[in-house]
Enzyme design. Structure first.
Site, short mmCIF file in Angstrom:
data_model
loop_
_atom_site.label_atom_id
_atom_site.label_comp_id
_atom_site.label_asym_id
_atom_site.label_seq_id
_atom_site.Cartn_x
_atom_site.Cartn_y
_atom_site.Cartn_z
N ASP A 55 1.00 -0.98 -0.13
CA ASP A 55 0.03 -0.06 0.01
C ASP A 55 0.77 1.06 -0.01
OD1 ASP A 55 -1.70 -2.01 1.98
OD2 ASP A 55 -2.73 -1.07 0.45
N ASP A 197 -10.71 -4.43 -1.57
CA ASP A 197 -9.54 -3.94 -0.56
C ASP A 197 -10.25 -3.09 0.25
OD1 ASP A 197 -6.33 -2.32 -0.88
OD2 ASP A 197 -7.46 -2.96 0.71
C1 DX5 Z 1 -6.61 1.39 2.42
C2 DX5 Z 1 -5.50 0.13 2.62
C3 DX5 Z 1 -6.24 -1.22 3.69
C4 DX5 Z 1 -5.60 -2.23 3.48
C5 DX5 Z 1 -6.27 -3.47 4.07
O1 DX5 Z 1 -5.76 2.41 1.89
O2 DX5 Z 1 -5.44 -0.38 1.05
O3 DX5 Z 1 -7.50 -1.19 2.73
O4 DX5 Z 1 -4.92 -2.73 2.43
O5 DX5 Z 1 -6.67 -3.04 5.57
P1 DX5 Z 1 -7.67 -3.97 6.17
O6 DX5 Z 1 -7.63 -5.46 5.66
O7 DX5 Z 1 -7.04 -4.12 7.56
O8 DX5 Z 1 -8.91 -3.29 6.01
#
Ligand code: DX5
Length: 246
Positions: A55, A197
């Site tokens: 990310d 995501d």
């Molecule tokens: C937001 C990130 C999150 C991450 C996943 O910008 O991209 O969505 O990757 O986070 P969780 O799985 O903890 O929601």
């Protein structure tokens, strides 16, 4: 030549119609221990993940700052699964080549950050990586209608980007289904993945898959599992497969 001509082998001529893309469980590295990223990506590979998502945040496009190409390059040597960079940045055109050189084989750019999206996606493919496009929650599916031939994946965000551990936005399932229909209606089912995501875990993954997703990003759900990463990955995969076969 479109991204699909290069990125995908021809589907089995004996198959009956379009091949459904396989379920993939992909970790976000965001919750990992940043002081031990080499060990962390090795542990994710050992836990059976399909590839790893970084990310990348620039503190401008989203209110958080995370990894640059040098961090990804350092981790690259510690595992063999593919890396994808989710570029939550204002300047993906400027940064693309650096993240590919650091070892990312797929780059995901945001519609909202690309005034010349068609050109940006073509540039990524010309640099030797596969291109993917992401949609923030408020951005309509129609924003990717005219670039599906240039990508190997569409990412529907199910949280507002910037942080892990947020609550899944269930209303995004309508958009997931809309993007799924767009992909299928163009005969791209075996060429274009649909990734989601944000907030993906045991209680939300079935809804995302039933709506049409086949690539599931999970961060906190993996690291929160008291039985460890391997259990978390296999449990999410089983739940996703069950939801698809329902
Ligand atoms: C937001 C990130 C999150 C991450 C996943 O910008 O991209 O969505 O990757 O986070 P969780 O799985 O903890 O929601």
């Amino acid at each position: 030549m479109t991204a699909h001509d290069r990125a995908r082998p021809p589907t089995d001529p004996l198959s009956s119609g379009a091949v459904t893309r396989p379920i993939q469980i992909v970790p976000s590295v965001l919750p990992a221990d940043f002081a031990r990223l080499g060990d962390e990506v090795a542990a994710l590979e050992a836990a059976g993940v399909d590839h790893i998502q970084w990310d990348v945040m620039d503190g401008q496009f989203v209110p958080n700052l995370t990894f640059g190409p040098d961090v990804i390059r350092a981790a690259r040597a510690h595992c063999s699964v593919p890396f994808e960079a989710h570029l939550m940045v204002h300047t993906p055109d400027v940064l693309a080549a650096e993240f590919i050189a650091a070892g990312c084989s797929r780059l995901i750019v945001h519609v909202e950050a690309c005034p010349h999206l068609h050109r940006t996606l073509g540039n990524i493919t010309s640099l030797g990586a596969t291109a993917a496009v992401a949609l923030n929650p408020a951005t309509p599916a129609s924003a990717v209608e005219h670039v599906l031939d240039l990508v190997d994946m569409v990412l529907v965000m199910t949280v507002n980007p910037g942080f892990g551990g947020q609550t899944y936005i269930a209303s995004m399932e309508r958009k997931i289904a809309e993007v799924r229909r767009m992909i299928d209606d163009r005969g791209l089912t075996d060429a274009v993945d649909l990734e989601v995501d944000g907030g993906i875990g045991p209680s939300t993954i079935a809804g995302a898959v039933a709506a049409g997703a086949n690539v599931l990003i999970a961060g906190s759900a993996l690291y929160k599992d008291p039985d460890g990463l391997e259990h978390a990955v296999s449990d999410l995969r089983a739940r996703a497969e069950a939801a698809r076969n329902r």
